[in-house]
Design an enzyme around this catalytic site. Structure first.
Site, short mmCIF file in Angstrom:
data_model
loop_
_atom_site.label_atom_id
_atom_site.label_comp_id
_atom_site.label_asym_id
_atom_site.label_seq_id
_atom_site.Cartn_x
_atom_site.Cartn_y
_atom_site.Cartn_z
N ASP A 151 -1.63 -19.37 39.93
CA ASP A 151 -1.09 -19.20 38.58
C ASP A 151 -0.72 -17.74 38.32
OD1 ASP A 151 -0.27 -20.01 36.11
OD2 ASP A 151 -2.27 -20.22 35.26
N ASN A 162 4.61 -30.06 35.81
CA ASN A 162 5.64 -29.03 35.99
C ASN A 162 7.06 -29.59 35.91
OD1 ASN A 162 3.72 -27.01 38.36
ND2 ASN A 162 3.91 -26.81 36.15
C1 FPP Z 1 2.25 -21.17 38.35
O1 FPP Z 1 2.64 -19.95 37.78
C2 FPP Z 1 2.99 -21.37 39.59
C3 FPP Z 1 3.80 -22.44 39.86
C4 FPP Z 1 4.01 -23.54 38.90
C5 FPP Z 1 4.56 -22.54 41.10
C6 FPP Z 1 3.87 -22.06 42.33
C7 FPP Z 1 4.90 -21.77 43.35
C8 FPP Z 1 4.85 -20.77 44.26
C9 FPP Z 1 3.70 -19.89 44.42
C10 FPP Z 1 6.00 -20.47 45.15
C11 FPP Z 1 6.42 -21.51 46.09
C12 FPP Z 1 5.34 -22.24 46.76
C13 FPP Z 1 5.28 -22.46 48.10
C14 FPP Z 1 4.23 -23.34 48.66
C15 FPP Z 1 6.22 -21.86 49.02
P1 FPP Z 1 3.32 -19.98 36.35
O2 FPP Z 1 4.78 -20.11 36.52
O3 FPP Z 1 2.71 -21.05 35.49
O4 FPP Z 1 2.94 -18.57 35.81
P2 FPP Z 1 2.66 -18.17 34.28
O5 FPP Z 1 1.42 -18.90 33.86
O6 FPP Z 1 2.45 -16.69 34.38
O7 FPP Z 1 3.88 -18.54 33.50
#
Ligand code: FPP
Length: 249
Positions: A21, A69
């Site tokens: 996250d 998501n």
């Molecule tokens: C949560 O951060 C993250 C995600 C929903 C996506 C995770 C994806 C990756 C790390 C990149 C691609 C993955 C792979 C396996 C190559 P958020 O967007 O909710 O962050 P925030 O809470 O700060 O808004």
């Protein structure tokens, strides 16, 4: 130091699961688009895989995309899908060379065809690899996993493949998405929230939980060691009392 510290877990976790996250906030702090945060997050993924491989952590499971998501803006969803596909393109040779088996859990049929095709190729190419298993949770939800297992158990009962007496925790777990994986020993969540967010609800029953304020793109080798050290400092009793747990050393 706790009085039980001599009995604490000194070994490495076999299975680490991570809720990655904080990509969005990482980008926002730098006045960048959210997708740039995810791009940096993908670099952290590479670092985490490398960390586990180098240190003999056999199973790494990453929460890359939850069932919830899908509700994000369409541009972010499609950007994440492209990123996943690019990740497979750029990392598959290295993953395979390092004898890492690629695995996914979640509702693969909801993913766009171009991602599904990449995933399928990665699954096939790495299916005989044994050193490590990298599982990516995509369109995954813990409750959905449990409901889908319950439906499969129902079908098995209806067709006579199972009888009521057969049902046990072990049998039920064999109908979950994670059938081929041991339960996680350690769950890491970056980004400051202290919750599980529908990740591996059944499987995390006895996992040690580790939360850090660090944002996922900033999570590096040192951060991973901090989580491991915290894991090692805890005593895992699995419901028993200290005297029943033998020190692994
Ligand atoms: C949560 O951060 C993250 C995600 C929903 C996506 C995770 C994806 C990756 C790390 C990149 C691609 C993955 C792979 C396996 C190559 P958020 O967007 O909710 O962050 P925030 O809470 O700060 O808004």
């Amino acid at each position: 130091m706790s009085p039980d510290s001599d009995l604490s877990t000194k070994v490495l976790p076999t299975h680490v699961a991570i809720i990655m996250d904080g990509n969005g906030r990482w980008a926002k702090k730098r006045f960048m688009p959210r997708l740039e945060g995810h791009r940096q997050g993908a670099k952290s993924v590479r670092r985490a895989v490398e960390f586990c491989r180098r240190n003999g952590i056999k199973y790494l499971t990453l929460y890359a995309f939850s069932t919830e998501n899908w509700l994000r803006p369409e541009s972010e969803v499609s950007g994440l899908m492209k990123l996943l596909s690019q990740f497979i393109d750029s990392e598959l040779d290295e993953i395979h060379k390092n004898d890492i088996k690629f695995n996914i859990i979640g509702e693969a049929d909801r993913l766009p065809t171009f991602v599904r095709n990449k995933i399928q190729a990665a699954l096939e190419r790495t299916s005989n690899n044994r050193t490590m298993v990298l599982t990516v949770a995509l369109s995954y939800g813990g409750r959905q996993d449990i409901v889908s297992a319950a439906l499969k158990v129902h079908d098995a009962l209806m067709t006579g493949k199972l009888t009521r007496e057969d049902i046990s925790e072990g049998i039920f777990a064999s109908y979950l998405n994670t059938v081929s994986l041991p339960d996680p020993d350690l769950l890491i969540r970056t980004g400051g929230e202290i919750r599980i967010s529908n990740f591996l609800l059944w499987q995390l029953a006895y996992a040690e939980l580790y939360f850090t304020d660090q944002l996922w793109p900033d999570f590096d080798e040192q951060s991973f060691w901090r989580a491991i050290d915290e894991f090692r400092s805890r005593q895992r009793r699995f419901g028993k009392i200290s005297e029943q747990i033998k020190s692994p050393l």
